[in-house]
Write a protein that holds these residues in place. Sequence first.
Motif, PDB file in Angstrom:
ATOM      1  N   ASP A  23       6.147   2.850   0.361  1.00 51.90           N
ATOM      2  CA  ASP A  23       7.334   2.150   0.865  1.00 51.90           C
ATOM      3  C   ASP A  23       7.610   0.856   0.097  1.00 51.90           C
ATOM      4  O   ASP A  23       8.747   0.583  -0.295  1.00 51.90           O
ATOM      5  CB  ASP A  23       7.182   1.825   2.355  1.00 51.90           C
ATOM      6  N   ILE A  24       6.557   0.072  -0.135  1.00 46.74           N
ATOM      7  CA  ILE A  24       6.732  -1.204  -0.831  1.00 46.74           C
ATOM      8  C   ILE A  24       7.145  -0.981  -2.283  1.00 46.74           C
ATOM      9  O   ILE A  24       8.016  -1.690  -2.796  1.00 46.74           O
ATOM     10  CB  ILE A  24       5.449  -2.063  -0.726  1.00 46.74           C
ATOM     11  N   SER A  25       6.555   0.024  -2.935  1.00 43.93           N
ATOM     12  CA  SER A  25       6.933   0.282  -4.335  1.00 43.93           C
ATOM     13  C   SER A  25       8.399   0.685  -4.415  1.00 43.93           C
ATOM     14  O   SER A  25       9.121   0.271  -5.332  1.00 43.93           O
ATOM     15  CB  SER A  25       6.037   1.342  -4.968  1.00 43.93           C
ATOM     16  N   GLU A  26       8.866   1.457  -3.435  1.00 38.39           N
ATOM     17  CA  GLU A  26      10.276   1.852  -3.417  1.00 38.39           C
ATOM     18  C   GLU A  26      11.179   0.635  -3.194  1.00 38.39           C
ATOM     19  O   GLU A  26      12.178   0.459  -3.885  1.00 38.39           O
ATOM     20  CB  GLU A  26      10.512   2.888  -2.317  1.00 38.39           C
ATOM     21  N   GLU A  27      10.794  -0.228  -2.252  1.00 34.76           N
ATOM     22  CA  GLU A  27      11.571  -1.443  -1.976  1.00 34.76           C
ATOM     23  C   GLU A  27      11.664  -2.343  -3.200  1.00 34.76           C
ATOM     24  O   GLU A  27      12.691  -2.970  -3.452  1.00 34.76           O
ATOM     25  CB  GLU A  27      10.933  -2.236  -0.832  1.00 34.76           C
ATOM     26  N   VAL A  66      -7.163  -1.883   5.303  1.00 38.06           N
ATOM     27  CA  VAL A  66      -5.756  -1.687   4.962  1.00 38.06           C
ATOM     28  C   VAL A  66      -5.301  -2.981   4.277  1.00 38.06           C
ATOM     29  O   VAL A  66      -5.459  -4.065   4.835  1.00 38.06           O
ATOM     30  CB  VAL A  66      -4.908  -1.416   6.220  1.00 38.06           C
ATOM     31  N   PRO A  67      -4.774  -2.869   3.064  1.00 37.62           N
ATOM     32  CA  PRO A  67      -4.370  -4.094   2.356  1.00 37.62           C
ATOM     33  C   PRO A  67      -3.153  -4.744   3.005  1.00 37.62           C
ATOM     34  O   PRO A  67      -2.387  -4.099   3.726  1.00 37.62           O
ATOM     35  CB  PRO A  67      -4.027  -3.587   0.957  1.00 37.62           C
ATOM     36  N   GLU A  71      -0.852  -8.383  -0.916  1.00 38.80           N
ATOM     37  CA  GLU A  71      -1.766  -7.776  -1.894  1.00 38.80           C
ATOM     38  C   GLU A  71      -1.076  -6.640  -2.637  1.00 38.80           C
ATOM     39  O   GLU A  71      -1.137  -6.564  -3.865  1.00 38.80           O
ATOM     40  CB  GLU A  71      -3.027  -7.260  -1.185  1.00 38.80           C
ATOM     41  N   VAL A  72      -0.439  -5.759  -1.881  1.00 42.11           N
ATOM     42  CA  VAL A  72       0.231  -4.605  -2.509  1.00 42.11           C
ATOM     43  C   VAL A  72       1.319  -5.063  -3.467  1.00 42.11           C
ATOM     44  O   VAL A  72       1.416  -4.568  -4.594  1.00 42.11           O
ATOM     45  CB  VAL A  72       0.814  -3.669  -1.418  1.00 42.11           C
ATOM     46  N   GLY A  74       1.466  -7.824  -5.118  1.00 40.16           N
ATOM     47  CA  GLY A  74       0.805  -8.376  -6.293  1.00 40.16           C
ATOM     48  C   GLY A  74       0.317  -7.279  -7.242  1.00 40.16           C
ATOM     49  O   GLY A  74       0.479  -7.382  -8.464  1.00 40.16           O
ATOM     50  N   TRP A  75      -0.257  -6.227  -6.694  1.00 37.61           N
ATOM     51  CA  TRP A  75      -0.735  -5.116  -7.530  1.00 37.61           C
ATOM     52  C   TRP A  75       0.424  -4.429  -8.236  1.00 37.61           C
ATOM     53  O   TRP A  75       0.293  -4.057  -9.388  1.00 37.61           O
ATOM     54  CB  TRP A  75      -1.467  -4.078  -6.697  1.00 37.61           C
ATOM     55  N   LEU A  76       1.525  -4.269  -7.531  1.00 43.87           N
ATOM     56  CA  LEU A  76       2.664  -3.545  -8.110  1.00 43.87           C
ATOM     57  C   LEU A  76       3.393  -4.374  -9.152  1.00 43.87           C
ATOM     58  O   LEU A  76       4.056  -3.812 -10.023  1.00 43.87           O
ATOM     59  CB  LEU A  76       3.619  -3.095  -7.007  1.00 43.87           C
ATOM     60  N   ARG A  77       3.277  -5.690  -9.108  1.00 48.71           N
ATOM     61  CA  ARG A  77       3.911  -6.557 -10.111  1.00 48.71           C
ATOM     62  C   ARG A  77       3.156  -6.536 -11.437  1.00 48.71           C
ATOM     63  O   ARG A  77       3.729  -6.842 -12.468  1.00 48.71           O
ATOM     64  CB  ARG A  77       3.976  -7.997  -9.592  1.00 48.71           C
ATOM     65  N   GLU A  78       1.874  -6.278 -11.365  1.00 50.96           N
ATOM     66  CA  GLU A  78       1.042  -6.334 -12.585  1.00 50.96           C
ATOM     67  C   GLU A  78       1.387  -5.240 -13.551  1.00 50.96           C
ATOM     68  O   GLU A  78       1.768  -4.183 -13.233  1.00 50.96           O
ATOM     69  CB  GLU A  78      -0.446  -6.247 -12.207  1.00 50.96           C
TER      70      GLU A  78
END
Length: 78
Positions: A23-27, A66-67, A71-72, A74-78
């Motif tokens: 969901d967060i990656s899609e957003e 559960v992160p 956190e999520v 931050g990981w997806l920005r890298e």
Amino acid sequence: MKQVKVLGSGCAKCSKTAEMIADISEEMGVDAIVKKDTDPQTLLKFKVMKTPAVVIDGELIHSGSVPTRDEVEGWLRE
């Protein structure tokens, strides 16, 4: 494109983690393939002692809870 694996037994926390990351990656508009992996051999390969665990592009980055959303993101920005 990021390759994300959520490692675990298929428990509710593992499912929640996978859904949240998707969901967060899609957003955020981040191209990511999120898969759940319940194979015990995969857990051994990454030396995971507590689940859920998160592997991004072949690197273990989180395990044991559960992160958080921060956190999520931050990981997806890298």
